[in-house]
Design a protein around this motif. Sequence first.
Motif, PDB file in Angstrom:
ATOM      1  N   ASP A 121     -36.020 -92.715 -81.696  1.00 35.90           N
ATOM      2  CA  ASP A 121     -34.799 -92.408 -82.400  1.00 35.90           C
ATOM      3  C   ASP A 121     -34.131 -91.235 -81.492  1.00 35.90           C
ATOM      4  N   ASP A 122     -34.958 -90.433 -80.784  1.00 31.58           N
ATOM      5  CA  ASP A 122     -34.227 -89.372 -79.837  1.00 31.58           C
ATOM      6  C   ASP A 122     -33.454 -90.069 -78.980  1.00 31.58           C
ATOM      7  N   TYR A 123     -34.073 -91.213 -78.155  1.00 29.34           N
ATOM      8  CA  TYR A 123     -33.286 -91.807 -77.304  1.00 29.34           C
ATOM      9  C   TYR A 123     -32.060 -92.533 -77.810  1.00 29.34           C
ATOM     10  N   LEU A 124     -32.146 -93.326 -78.867  1.00 28.47           N
ATOM     11  CA  LEU A 124     -30.916 -93.943 -79.335  1.00 28.47           C
ATOM     12  C   LEU A 124     -30.085 -92.733 -79.637  1.00 28.47           C
ATOM     13  N   ALA A 181     -41.025 -97.471 -72.780  1.00 28.37           N
ATOM     14  CA  ALA A 181     -42.426 -96.875 -73.158  1.00 28.37           C
ATOM     15  C   ALA A 181     -42.319 -95.394 -73.222  1.00 28.37           C
ATOM     16  N   GLY A 182     -41.132 -94.867 -73.785  1.00 29.45           N
ATOM     17  CA  GLY A 182     -41.180 -93.405 -73.936  1.00 29.45           C
ATOM     18  C   GLY A 182     -40.329 -92.783 -72.442  1.00 29.45           C
ATOM     19  N   GLU A 183     -40.023 -93.470 -71.557  1.00 26.78           N
ATOM     20  CA  GLU A 183     -39.516 -92.855 -70.308  1.00 26.78           C
ATOM     21  C   GLU A 183     -38.180 -93.428 -70.462  1.00 26.78           C
ATOM     22  N   VAL A 184     -37.177 -92.309 -69.967  1.00 28.71           N
ATOM     23  CA  VAL A 184     -35.964 -92.745 -69.728  1.00 28.71           C
ATOM     24  C   VAL A 184     -35.600 -92.953 -68.285  1.00 28.71           C
ATOM     25  N   PHE A 185     -34.540 -93.669 -67.917  1.00 35.82           N
ATOM     26  CA  PHE A 185     -34.262 -93.969 -66.476  1.00 35.82           C
ATOM     27  C   PHE A 185     -32.863 -93.706 -66.681  1.00 35.82           C
ATOM     28  N   ALA A 186     -32.058 -92.911 -65.947  1.00 37.98           N
ATOM     29  CA  ALA A 186     -30.623 -93.059 -65.805  1.00 37.98           C
ATOM     30  C   ALA A 186     -30.229 -94.255 -64.820  1.00 37.98           C
ATOM     31  N   MET A 187     -29.156 -94.870 -65.173  1.00 36.50           N
ATOM     32  CA  MET A 187     -28.663 -96.026 -64.553  1.00 36.50           C
ATOM     33  C   MET A 187     -27.363 -95.440 -63.400  1.00 36.50           C
TER      34      MET A 187
END
Length: 188
Positions: free
Chosen positions: A13-16, A30-36
Motif C-alpha cells: 500500500d505504501d509503495y502504490l 518483496a518489499g524492496e523498491v528499485f528506482a528505474m
Amino acid sequence: MTNTAEQARIGIDDYLAGEETAPIKHEYVAGEVFAMAGAGEAHVTVAGNLFALLRNHVRGGPCRVYIADMKVRVEQADAFYYPDVFVTCDPADSREKRFKRNPTLVIEVLSDSTAAFDRGAKFAHYRQLDSLLEYVLIEPERPLVDIFRRNAEGGWVLHPVAEDGELVFAAVDFRCPLAAVYEDVALG
C-alpha cells in the motif's frame, strides 16, 4: 549497532501510494523498491514503434496495450514491474486502474543495466503468471529479438527472430516485418 547497509522493507500500500506522486518510477520486489533509470533514444523509439503497431492491431477488440507507465503485478513473486510494452486481454484488468494482473504478452527493451535481470530473475517471475503466453526481449540498437513462447506443456521455447525476418506474436495474432520495430533507429 545498526547495519546501515540494511534497507527497510516497504508495504504494498505504501509503495502504490508513493508511486502516485514519485517523480521517477520504481519497481517493487518483496518489499524492496528499485528506482528505474531513464531510457535512451533507441530504447524509447523501439518501445514506441511496438506500442503503435500493437495498438493499431488490437483496436476495437478486447485487448489493451500499455507502454512504460503501467505496472504489472506478479503476486507469486510479490512484485510490481513496469514492462516497456505489454498486452492484456483479460476483462478483469480493465477494472484496476493502477496495475494489471493478467498480461498475455510482455515486451522488455533491453539496456546494459537491466539485460541480465530481464533475462533472469524478472523472466522467472513473469513465468509464474498463468496468463502470460509470450515474453519478448529486444536489443534496441541492433536487430536482435528473442521471443519466449509458452508451449502446450507449459514450458518456454525460444523463437529468435532473424535480422531480415518477421516478428510474430502468436498470443495476439500479430505479425510485422522486423524492420518496422526499428523504424527511425540508428542501428549500430
